[in-house]
Design a protein around this motif. Structure first.
Motif, short mmCIF file in Angstrom:
data_model
loop_
_atom_site.label_atom_id
_atom_site.label_comp_id
_atom_site.label_asym_id
_atom_site.label_seq_id
_atom_site.Cartn_x
_atom_site.Cartn_y
_atom_site.Cartn_z
N LEU A 126 22.90 -26.40 -41.83
CA LEU A 126 22.04 -27.44 -42.40
C LEU A 126 22.86 -28.44 -43.19
O LEU A 126 22.63 -29.66 -43.10
N LEU A 172 16.83 -22.53 -47.89
CA LEU A 172 17.49 -22.40 -46.59
C LEU A 172 18.96 -22.79 -46.68
O LEU A 172 19.79 -22.31 -45.90
N ALA A 180 14.63 -30.26 -45.96
CA ALA A 180 14.65 -28.82 -45.73
C ALA A 180 14.54 -28.07 -47.05
O ALA A 180 15.07 -28.52 -48.08
N LYS A 181 13.85 -26.93 -47.05
CA LYS A 181 13.71 -26.14 -48.27
C LYS A 181 15.10 -25.81 -48.83
O LYS A 181 16.00 -25.41 -48.10
N GLN A 222 21.28 -32.30 -43.46
CA GLN A 222 19.87 -32.20 -43.83
C GLN A 222 19.75 -32.36 -45.34
O GLN A 222 20.71 -32.14 -46.09
N PRO A 275 11.37 -28.30 -35.79
CA PRO A 275 12.62 -29.04 -36.01
C PRO A 275 13.49 -29.15 -34.75
O PRO A 275 14.12 -30.17 -34.52
#
Length: 246
Positions: free
Chosen positions: A85, A75, A71-72, A90, A53
């Motif tokens: 994030l 996270l 993104a998970k 994100q 990333p």
């Protein structure tokens, strides 16, 4: 006007902190940026390292593109990382849950709004012993077909020399070269307007993974020596995947 001016404030702050570090510790061999479309599209890179990333974002930022990844969702809950994030806009992905479809809808909305969304088609770091692309999941092509926007393949090589997949051993020196190649958008014209069945999505994903493998073979100057690993049948990775250590 700065090429970063349209990016979120948190993104601009992160860029100013991390970009100088990457400029010092990496060499850059980038090509194909002239193939990047205008407006929104899906950027689909192979996945080599937890550093991807940052290295891909370096390429994007230097070409005036705000980095935006799937993104998970886990996270997003981290005390500091999650705030960053969210601040850099994100898109959380809820894998293996009913929320997974909603995260793709968020990606669809972003692309339709003219944004570039990066989706790793493998959905995880490669576990091929020689770091070749595995089979793909259907998220990247699903978003591209749903929006009618380009699906742009990105082959990258070099991140694994700094941090090998599932390894914790960081190798910053000697300075490594990060190679990035942008290909022409994958031709999905014959599939547009058809129902998004699993067969159609897997056919489109196979085209994407074939393209990425061919592009990566050109960068590496060699061909894979074994069949492509099937990402759907792999065991969950260990924290350190010793078999992959170079």
């Amino acid at each position: 006007m700065s090429r970063w001016s349209g990016m979120p404030r948190t993104t601009r702050w992160v860029v100013r902190v991390i970009r100088p570090f990457l400029q010092v510790f990496t060499r850059r061999d980038w090509s194909g940026a002239d193939r990047l479309p205008t407006g929104g599209y899906v950027l689909a890179p192979n996945h080599l390292s937890h550093l991807d990333p940052f290295l891909i974002s370096h390429f994007m930022v230097d070409h005036g593109i705000a980095p935006r990844f799937l993104a998970k969702d886990t996270l997003m809950t981290l005390p500091v990382g999650g705030r960053l994030l969210r601040g850099t806009e994100q898109i959380p992905v809820y894998r293996n849950t009913e929320g997974a479809a909603e995260s793709l809808q968020a990606a669809v909305r972003a692309v339709e709004a003219g944004q570039v969304v990066t989706i790793y088609p493998e959905g995880t770091l490669t576990r091929d012993p020689d770091a070749w692309p595995m089979s793909g999941r259907t998220g990247a092509v699903r978003v591209a077909l749903a929006t009618g926007r380009p699906l742009v393949p990105m082959a990258q090589w070099g991140a694994q020399e700094i941090l090998w997949p599932y390894s914790r051993r960081l190798r910053l020196l000697p300075r490594k070269t990060v190679r990035i190649r942008i290909g022409d958008p994958v031709d999905l014209s014959d599939l547009e307007g058809r129902p998004l069945t699993e067969d159609l999505l897997h056919e489109a994903t196979d085209r994407l993974m074939d393209t990425l493998t061919t592009m990566l073979a050109e960068v590496r100057g060699e061909l894979p020596t074994r069949p492509r690993l099937d990402v759907r049948t792999l065991e969950p990775p260990r924290t350190t995947y010793k078999r992959l250590e170079p």
